[in-house]
Design an enzyme around this catalytic site. Structure first.
Site, PDB file in Angstrom:
ATOM      1  N   HIS A  69      67.529  49.035  61.190  1.00  0.00           N
ATOM      2  CA  HIS A  69      66.948  48.238  60.112  1.00  0.00           C
ATOM      3  C   HIS A  69      66.541  46.850  60.615  1.00  0.00           C
ATOM      4  CE1 HIS A  69      67.320  50.941  56.776  1.00  0.00           C
ATOM      5  NE2 HIS A  69      68.629  51.023  56.828  1.00  0.00           N
ATOM      6  N   HIS A  71      72.051  53.059  63.109  1.00  0.00           N
ATOM      7  CA  HIS A  71      71.174  53.058  61.939  1.00  0.00           C
ATOM      8  C   HIS A  71      70.984  51.635  61.401  1.00  0.00           C
ATOM      9  CE1 HIS A  71      69.545  54.643  58.075  1.00  0.00           C
ATOM     10  NE2 HIS A  71      70.169  53.585  57.571  1.00  0.00           N
ATOM     11  N   GLU A  72      72.079  50.883  61.298  1.00  0.00           N
ATOM     12  CA  GLU A  72      71.992  49.513  60.779  1.00  0.00           C
ATOM     13  C   GLU A  72      71.225  48.606  61.745  1.00  0.00           C
ATOM     14  OE1 GLU A  72      72.786  48.817  57.741  1.00  0.00           O
ATOM     15  OE2 GLU A  72      73.538  50.853  57.449  1.00  0.00           O
ATOM     16  N   GLU A  74      64.660  54.207  55.516  1.00  0.00           N
ATOM     17  CA  GLU A  74      65.885  54.935  55.860  1.00  0.00           C
ATOM     18  C   GLU A  74      65.592  56.011  56.914  1.00  0.00           C
ATOM     19  OE1 GLU A  74      68.726  54.047  55.218  1.00  0.00           O
ATOM     20  OE2 GLU A  74      68.807  53.034  53.291  1.00  0.00           O
TER      21      GLU A  74
END
Length: 291
Positions: free
Chosen positions: A178, A174-175, A234
């Site tokens: 980004h 997920h990071e 997100e």
């Protein structure tokens, strides 16, 4: 506003509002084909850059000499530069900010149990989607993790205490999402511009700009570690992480359980919990995608 602290002159406040108002009217026309999130983030960066330039000009008649003027104009230039940072420049700033962050946090040494576990978790993840990665554990009870544009990935021991290996992998994916989707670049540009505005304010007030400039990387690191991303950012990073899990043949259900655990931790206290939609809603969405 920062200009109110520098000089109590309503003209400067009005000048800032007037300039940003004119900017508002033309901005959406110029960037109508971009995403709303991208427009809002860039708009905020431009506003901070304008503030840096205005503050530099506002303080011109209070400066004691060429060195003050040079510092102020340098801060203004830095603010405008934030908008046009290249990917390579963003990575360079991120690398420097990561080094500052590592000095300010307790990094688990190589022989530490957390470091050894993270090494096992990320085995084979030296690169992802063209991004060279480097991993470290911050020994902190905070439940958090972050990635930067240079491939820096930091995982907090508090998060590792709560999650299984595959759940940690989902958070890492997920990071990284980004970063790969450009969210981290926009956050860095905004932090860079804000730092420039502070430098300009200090110059206008004859403060020690050199000291503030040295602290700028720490400010940027803090902004990136606790960056607030939008609902769509997100969601997009969740989707990226799910594809990441599929490519690596990790347990996809870990994506759902990781978000359920974040939801159970109470939300709102730090960046991983304060997103909209809440982690529980994001877990529901991913569960539906997996079926």
């Amino acid at each position: 506003m920062a200009d109110a602290k520098v000089r109590k002159d309503s003209r400067h406040s009005f000048a800032y509002k007037s300039l940003t108002s004119k900017f508002d009217k033309t901005f959406c026309i110029q960037l109508s084909n971009q995403s709303i999130d991208g427009v809002c983030m860039l708009k905020n960066t431009m506003a901070a850059a304008c503030a840096a330039a205005l503050l530099a000009c506002a303080g011109c008649n209070t400066m004691s000499g060429p060195s003050d003027m040079s510092a102020a104009m340098g801060a203004a230039g830095k603010g405008l530069k934030a908008v046009t940072l290249s990917d390579a420049e963003v990575a360079q700033v991120a690398r420097q900010a990561a080094a500052v962050s590592d000095k300010e946090n307790k990094v688990a040494p190589a022989g530490n149990a957390y470091a050894q576990r993270l090494n096992r978790i990320v085995a084979g993840l030296q690169a992802e989607d063209g991004l060279a990665l480097n991993f470290k554990v911050y020994q902190s009870a905070e439940i958090n993790a972050f990635a930067m544009a240079d491939g820096t990935v930091r995982v907090y021991s508090g998060l590792m205490d709560k999650m299984t290996d595959d759940e940690v992998r989902f958070v890492i994916g997920h990071e990284i999402g980004h970063v790969k989707l450009g969210h981290s670049k926009k956050a860095l540009q905004a932090a860079y511009a804000t730092s420039a505005a502070r430098d300009a304010a200090a110059a206008a007030g004859n403060a020690a700009v050199s000291v503030l400039s040295q602290s700028a990387l720490g400010d940027i690191a803090e902004a990136l570690v606790h960056a607030q991303f939008s609902q769509s950012q997100e969601s997009d990073s969740d989707a990226y992480a799910l594809e990441f899990m599929k490519r690596k043949k990790y347990n996809l259900q870990a994506a759902v359980t990781a978000l359920r655990k974040l939801q159970s931790e109470g939300g709102g206290e730090h960046s991983m919990f304060s997103s909209h939609p809440a982690p529980g809603a994001r877990a529901d969405k991913i569960a539906a995608l997996i079926k």
